[in-house]
Design an enzyme around this catalytic site. Structure first.
Site, PDB file in Angstrom:
ATOM      1  N   TRP A 477       0.880  -1.189   0.000  1.00 36.06           N
ATOM      2  CA  TRP A 477       0.000   0.000   0.000  1.00 36.06           C
ATOM      3  C   TRP A 477       0.908   1.226   0.000  1.00 36.06           C
ATOM      4  CZ3 TRP A 477      -5.505   0.298   1.889  1.00 36.06           C
ATOM      5  CH2 TRP A 477      -5.933   1.612   2.082  1.00 36.06           C
ATOM      6  N   ASP A 478       0.913   1.922  -1.120  1.00 37.52           N
ATOM      7  CA  ASP A 478       1.841   3.035  -1.286  1.00 37.52           C
ATOM      8  C   ASP A 478       1.121   4.373  -1.094  1.00 37.52           C
ATOM      9  OD1 ASP A 478       4.203   4.338  -1.851  1.00 37.52           O
ATOM     10  OD2 ASP A 478       4.589   3.252  -3.710  1.00 37.52           O
ATOM     11  N   ASN A 480       2.343   8.272  -2.344  1.00 38.10           N
ATOM     12  CA  ASN A 480       3.525   8.895  -2.932  1.00 38.10           C
ATOM     13  C   ASN A 480       3.574  10.417  -2.973  1.00 38.10           C
ATOM     14  OD1 ASN A 480       5.538   6.971  -3.586  1.00 38.10           O
ATOM     15  ND2 ASN A 480       4.115   6.046  -5.018  1.00 38.10           N
ATOM     16  N   ASP A 548      13.316   3.816  -0.508  1.00 38.83           N
ATOM     17  CA  ASP A 548      13.538   3.565  -1.937  1.00 38.83           C
ATOM     18  C   ASP A 548      15.023   3.424  -2.229  1.00 38.83           C
ATOM     19  OD1 ASP A 548      10.971   3.382  -2.791  1.00 38.83           O
ATOM     20  OD2 ASP A 548      10.805   5.456  -3.482  1.00 38.83           O
TER      21      ASP A 548
HETATM   22  C1  GLA Z   1       7.169   4.415  -4.535  1.00 34.58           C
HETATM   23  C2  GLA Z   1       7.665   3.195  -3.817  1.00 34.58           C
HETATM   24  C3  GLA Z   1       8.447   2.328  -4.761  1.00 34.58           C
HETATM   25  C4  GLA Z   1       7.583   1.949  -5.950  1.00 34.58           C
HETATM   26  C5  GLA Z   1       7.056   3.199  -6.625  1.00 34.58           C
HETATM   27  C6  GLA Z   1       6.049   2.861  -7.700  1.00 34.58           C
HETATM   28  O1  GLA Z   1       8.204   5.283  -4.850  1.00 34.58           O
HETATM   29  O2  GLA Z   1       8.422   3.547  -2.702  1.00 34.58           O
HETATM   30  O3  GLA Z   1       8.908   1.174  -4.110  1.00 34.58           O
HETATM   31  O4  GLA Z   1       6.532   1.131  -5.525  1.00 34.58           O
HETATM   32  O5  GLA Z   1       6.428   4.057  -5.686  1.00 34.58           O
HETATM   33  O6  GLA Z   1       5.561   3.977  -8.317  1.00 34.58           O
END
Ligand code: GLA
Length: 733
Positions: A477-478, A480, A548
């Site tokens: 579940w992201d 961003n 990341d």
């Molecule tokens: C974020 C997450 C990454 C990846 C990207 C996908 O940056 O931290 O691991 O899932 O989104 O867009």
């Protein structure tokens, strides 16, 4: 051990194995005062601690200087406006414009167990393993009841604090600040320790001497943030990993927060934590209740290690829930750094086949499988499969992955919407934004207004449909982007100060609902890497994507800072490609494996592009994960040497709770020509048990290993690593 009330002295005593906490009630006014927090003491009557070089106004007579008193007295939950000029925890505005409040003791309750915090993540326990004190205070002129709650847990030097505010009057009031905890203590010449960072560089340790005035950290991103983690500690200036006093606070919340220390002119120290008052204003109508999130207090008289062990044990036992709470986590392969948005079924299956052959257990399909999403500018909110990339949809892919003997998981970013999406075109008001301004985009996306029930219903219907469309055992579940230009179309202008918190309650509700409907799901929270690595998220997901930055050497520092507070079992850690996509560094495959071994182990690279030799290393890495993963997940973590401090090498260990096995991870970052190799001193062994070192074959007692130490193996080259295991000898003690 536990909680009791000394009726004669009117003192509440909270005791944990190594700490005591004392709360008083002043005879004259009924103020709830803070008397003592620190090393365990047998005494309850520590009232003398209240008068730290100042006198009660009674001694000045009726014309005495009451302000001298209220601005110095150590309080449990300070309010604003009546002369305590330090940071208040509670600030209130009434309809008539008054901004003052004052709390007096009314009654209290002590019970076994711990009541739930409605709608919020929080620690939990049974009637056997924790107990709770609730002190009910009242502001009679506002007809406000404030309940201060304290829970202690069997065997742990931790106290969970939260506050419930009830408006029992007839007028509407506004809370402009409602923090969760306060510690008023004498100044002990402490250092302040926090975890700061940025994207791909999360949770760097920052220690500095405490000084006069206010100093602290916080987040106004709407998420707990890369920049500051909701953790703050005061520690002796001389405290180390293993020695000295540490007082720590960690906020069980994932949104805006404030953690601040203040040293007043009289050298009184106040440490507070709670929802950040900036951007917060909560209207409480008659009979309404506001519940603050919870703050965890940890005391250690054995340095940072003692603090870390308490947080890890508390979170593993009393915060993390669900099917995977006590279960090994599957090794996984994630396609993000392997393909980014550029994939189709064939490409994914080629990676999955190599993964399955090597013994990897779970395939995770990351971003780019839905709508028209071939880059990050579009389609968030349109959670329907892109059949051009994946004909037959998730169902077909999931079936094929399962046919290979692997489990299947997917990436979701349910809190977001792309302006270029059917969802946004149909419901532009679903996004948080001020209609009089241009939308503020970040990663070309907007945040959905999860403070709204109708938006949550719509989002949940999509989540439910996706998770029901195929056999899906894992969700990443992201989230961003941070929140900006925050305004909800569904709330009146005078309630916009509620949006940030209502948003968080909305996120929690969605995750709770998803886990209720899909109880076997393994959830991994993520936010632009490790932006939302906090205890609030741990209540829903037993693991969180750490960063990341997947490069092994940078990861050493990131994982060290993370593990200071959060269990190793919660840190997503993947072997990624070289040169690293984050910093272009080239490191050996084996070292990348070793660094990931300490967390929730996985791979995030195109396995089909590895050399035969690298592919050949995978089964060994997986075997190490299966053999030692449980010790990292459930054991005691020790920081034996820190690359952040020495600039050369990093050593950590995990010792099984029964002290039979110690796993030591050593990474030589920079090779140095030295006359003497460094010696490390393992910790946590049983002194009289004999242990065999798998590396050297040597046998020594636990005391021998811990006090004589282990000279680190000599290795020629940078970025090399070694796994050293000390195994208790059978039938020997
Ligand atoms: C974020 C997450 C990454 C990846 C990207 C996908 O940056 O931290 O691991 O899932 O989104 O867009």
């Amino acid at each position: 051990m536990g909680i009791c009330f000394d009726e004669k002295e009117k003192i509440f005593c909270l005791d944990t194995p190594h700490s005591s906490y004392r709360i008083g009630i002043t005879d004259e006014e009924g103020f709830i005062t803070h008397l003592y927090y620190g090393r365990r003491v047998p005494d309850s009557n520590v009232k003398q601690l209240l008068w730290r070089g100042f006198e009660h106004p009674a001694v000045y007579g009726k014309t005495g200087d009451q302000l001298q008193y209220v601005t110095r007295i150590p309080l449990e939950y300070p309010t604003g406006g009546l002369g305590d000029f330090r940071m208040p925890c509670l600030a209130i505005e009434t309809e008539s414009g008054s901004r003052t409040s004052q709390l007096y003791y009314r009654t209290h309750r002590i019970c076994s167990g711990k009541p739930k915090l409605c709608g919020l993540p929080a620690t939990f326990g049974t009637e056997q393993d924790c107990s709770t004190l609730e002190i009910e205070c009242v502001d009679t002129s506002l007809q406000l009841t404030v309940i201060l709650s304290y829970s202690v847990f069997e065997g742990l030097d931790a106290i969970a604090r939260s506050v419930r505010i009830e408006n029992n009057g007839t007028q509407r009031i506004r809370l402009t600040s409602a923090l969760s905890a306060c510690l008023d203590m004498p100044n002990k010449n402490s250092d302040l320790l926090t975890l700061h960072g940025s994207w791909a560089y999360e949770r760097m340790q920052c220690r500095r001497p405490l000084t006069w005035g206010k100093q602290g950290i916080g987040s106004r991103y709407g998420v707990s943030s890369h920049e500051e983690n909701p953790f703050i500690a005061l520690m002796d200036h001389t405290a180390t990993q293993t020695q000295g006093e540490v007082y720590a606070m960690n906020f069980v919340y994932s949104g805006n927060f404030l953690a601040e220390a203040e040293m007043s002119q009289q050298e009184q120290l106040r440490l507070v934590m709670g929802i950040h008052p900036d951007g917060f204003c909560w209207t409480l109508d008659s009979c309404e209740v506001f519940q603050t999130p919870e703050t965890i207090l940890v005391y250690s008289c054995s340095g940072l290690s003692g603090m870390t062990h308490t947080f890890h044990d508390l979170y593993r036992k009393h915060l993390i829930r669900g099917a995977f709470k006590d279960r090994p986590r599957p090794s996984l392969i994630n396609n993000w750094e392997a393909t980014y948005f550029d994939f189709d079924t064939e490409k994914l299956l080629s990676i999955a086949k190599t993964a399955a052959k090597s013994g990897i257990e779970l395939f995770v399909l990351d971003d780019g499988w839905f709508g028209k999403r071939d880059d990050d500018t579009t389609s968030l909110g349109d959670w329907t499969v892109n059949e051009t990339k994946l004909p037959g949809g998730l169902k077909r892919l999931s079936d094929e992955i399962h046919a290979l003997g692997m489990k299947f998981g997917i990436w979701l970013e349910p809190e977001m919407v792309s302006p270029d999406s059917d969802l946004y075109r149909a419901h532009p008001d679903y996004a948080l934004q001020n209609p009089e301004r241009e939308p503020i985009l970040s990663r070309t996306q907007l945040v959905l207004d999860l403070s709204r029930k109708d938006v949550r219903e719509c989002v949940y219907a999509m989540i439910h449909a996706v998770l029901s469309s195929a056999k899906i055992e894992y969700v990443k579940w992201d989230m961003n982007r941070p929140l900006a230009n925050v305004q909800s179309a569904a709330l009146p202008s005078d309630r916009q100060g509620e949006v940030y918190h209502r948003y968080m309650l909305g996120v929690y509700e969605l995750q709770e609902r998803m886990l209720t409907d899909f109880p076997d799901l393994l959830l991994e929270n993520c936010s632009s890497g490790g932006r939302r690595f906090d205890p609030g998220m741990l209540y829903y997901s037993p693991q969180i994507w750490t960063s990341d930055n997947t490069e092994a050497i940078d990861r050493l520092k990131i994982q060290e800072g993370t593990a200071l507070v959060y269990p190793l079992s919660s840190m997503g850690a993947h072997v990624a490609a070289c040169p690293s996509h984050t910093n272009s560094r080239v490191t050996p495959f084996a070292t990348r494996g070793l660094v990931s071994l300490c967390g929730c182990f996985g791979y995030e690279l195109d396995l089909t592009k590895l050399t035969d030799a690298e592919i050949g290393e995978i089964p060994g890495q997986l075997e190490a994960y299966h053999t030692y993963g449980d010790i990292f997940r459930t054991g005691d973590y020790y920081r034996l040497a820190s690359f952040s401090e020495n600039g050369e090498y990093d050593v950590l260990s995990a010792v099984s709770k029964n002290k039979r096995t110690a796993v030591i991870v050593y990474v030589q970052v920079l090779s140095q020509q030295k006359r003497a190799v460094p010696v490390i001193y393992p910790q946590g062994l049983d002194e009289t048990t004999m242990y065999r070192c798998t590396e050297s074959g040597e046998i020594l007692s636990g005391a021998g290993w811990m006090y004589a130490g282990i000279p680190l193996p000599v290795m020629k080259g940078d970025y090399l690593g070694k796994l050293i295991v000390l195994e208790a000898m059978e039938d020997q003690k």
